[in-house]
Design a protein around this motif. Structure first.
Motif, PDB file in Angstrom:
ATOM      1  N   GLU A  31       0.865  -1.176   0.000  1.00  0.00           N
ATOM      2  CA  GLU A  31       0.000   0.000   0.000  1.00  0.00           C
ATOM      3  C   GLU A  31       0.903   1.227   0.000  1.00  0.00           C
ATOM      4  OE1 GLU A  31      -1.685   1.036   4.095  1.00  0.00           O
ATOM      5  OE2 GLU A  31      -1.403  -1.137   4.208  1.00  0.00           O
ATOM      6  N   ALA A  32       0.387   2.292  -0.541  1.00  0.00           N
ATOM      7  CA  ALA A  32       1.148   3.535  -0.583  1.00  0.00           C
ATOM      8  C   ALA A  32       1.166   4.132   0.816  1.00  0.00           C
ATOM      9  CB  ALA A  32       0.507   4.507  -1.573  1.00  0.00           C
ATOM     10  N   ARG A  33       2.369   4.281   1.384  1.00  0.00           N
ATOM     11  CA  ARG A  33       2.497   4.785   2.750  1.00  0.00           C
ATOM     12  C   ARG A  33       3.209   6.128   2.810  1.00  0.00           C
ATOM     13  NH1 ARG A  33       4.356  -0.796   5.715  1.00  0.00           N
ATOM     14  NH2 ARG A  33       2.476  -1.960   5.191  1.00  0.00           N
ATOM     15  N   THR A  34       4.221   6.281   2.006  1.00  0.00           N
ATOM     16  CA  THR A  34       4.981   7.523   2.045  1.00  0.00           C
ATOM     17  C   THR A  34       4.396   8.513   1.047  1.00  0.00           C
ATOM     18  OG1 THR A  34       6.527   6.861   0.317  1.00  0.00           O
ATOM     19  CG2 THR A  34       7.099   6.222   2.592  1.00  0.00           C
ATOM     20  N   GLU A  35       4.834   9.752   1.129  1.00  0.00           N
ATOM     21  CA  GLU A  35       4.365  10.767   0.187  1.00  0.00           C
ATOM     22  C   GLU A  35       4.772  10.397  -1.240  1.00  0.00           C
ATOM     23  OE1 GLU A  35       5.071  15.489  -0.722  1.00  0.00           O
ATOM     24  OE2 GLU A  35       5.191  14.814   1.358  1.00  0.00           O
ATOM     25  N   GLU A  36       6.000   9.906  -1.395  1.00  0.00           N
ATOM     26  CA  GLU A  36       6.484   9.506  -2.724  1.00  0.00           C
ATOM     27  C   GLU A  36       5.646   8.361  -3.293  1.00  0.00           C
ATOM     28  OE1 GLU A  36      10.164   6.949  -3.594  1.00  0.00           O
ATOM     29  OE2 GLU A  36      10.880   9.010  -3.914  1.00  0.00           O
ATOM     30  N   GLU A  37       5.328   7.373  -2.464  1.00  0.00           N
ATOM     31  CA  GLU A  37       4.520   6.245  -2.916  1.00  0.00           C
ATOM     32  C   GLU A  37       3.091   6.694  -3.252  1.00  0.00           C
ATOM     33  OE1 GLU A  37       6.767   2.683  -0.412  1.00  0.00           O
ATOM     34  OE2 GLU A  37       4.898   3.540   0.355  1.00  0.00           O
ATOM     35  N   THR A  38       2.537   7.591  -2.449  1.00  0.00           N
ATOM     36  CA  THR A  38       1.192   8.097  -2.700  1.00  0.00           C
ATOM     37  C   THR A  38       1.131   8.859  -4.016  1.00  0.00           C
ATOM     38  OG1 THR A  38       0.757   8.205  -0.326  1.00  0.00           O
ATOM     39  CG2 THR A  38      -0.673   9.529  -1.748  1.00  0.00           C
ATOM     40  N   GLU A  39       2.154   9.665  -4.290  1.00  0.00           N
ATOM     41  CA  GLU A  39       2.213  10.391  -5.562  1.00  0.00           C
ATOM     42  C   GLU A  39       2.343   9.414  -6.730  1.00  0.00           C
ATOM     43  OE1 GLU A  39       5.248  13.423  -5.493  1.00  0.00           O
ATOM     44  OE2 GLU A  39       4.422  14.297  -3.660  1.00  0.00           O
ATOM     45  N   ALA A  40       3.191   8.388  -6.572  1.00  0.00           N
ATOM     46  CA  ALA A  40       3.366   7.390  -7.630  1.00  0.00           C
ATOM     47  C   ALA A  40       2.058   6.634  -7.874  1.00  0.00           C
ATOM     48  CB  ALA A  40       4.488   6.416  -7.258  1.00  0.00           C
ATOM     49  N   PHE A  41       1.361   6.284  -6.802  1.00  0.00           N
ATOM     50  CA  PHE A  41       0.097   5.567  -6.923  1.00  0.00           C
ATOM     51  C   PHE A  41      -0.925   6.413  -7.674  1.00  0.00           C
ATOM     52  CE2 PHE A  41      -4.103   4.308  -5.415  1.00  0.00           C
ATOM     53  CZ  PHE A  41      -4.071   2.939  -5.630  1.00  0.00           C
TER      54      PHE A  41
END
Length: 118
Positions: A31-41
């Motif tokens: 799951e997207a947890r970090t800000e970078e992962e959330t933006e990528a998602f």
């Protein structure tokens, strides 16, 4: 085949929410947890929406079922690829750009759960 997107307009909130749910299943158990992962998602969700809309436009908005391997019109006949999974995203159906964004963000790694540094 190249992953070409046409301008299909800004996705609606409903389209974005439905695609986000499909994308969550594709990256599960991650799951997207970090800000970078959330933006990528979010970027991958947008790419996938544009990808699917572009495909529908290419076929004149005809609803051709995912995984259709071939069909014939006279004495109608249709065959599907093996392992086709309805509307679920798979390695065969996901947009190449969306897959790349998720992969580079580490959201496709199926190893042990990641610790998030605060």
């Amino acid at each position: 085949m190249p992953d070409l997107h046409t301008w299909t307009g800004t996705p609606t909130e409903a389209e974005t929410a439905l695609m986000a749910d499909r994308m969550k299943l594709f990256i599960f158990p991650n799951e997207a947890r970090t800000e970078e992962e959330t933006e990528a998602f979010s970027k991958a969700v947008s790419y996938q929406i544009a990808h699917e809309k572009s495909q529908r436009e290419q076929y004149g908005n005809a609803m051709i079922p995912d995984g259709t391997a071939s069909f014939r019109i006279g004495d109608f006949q249709m065959s599907f690829e093996e392992g086709v999974n309805g509307s679920g995203l798979s390695r065969k159906t996901i947009c190449q750009a969306a897959y790349s964004v998720l992969l580079c963000a580490g959201l496709l790694y199926r190893g042990l759960p990641r610790a998030v540094s605060e």
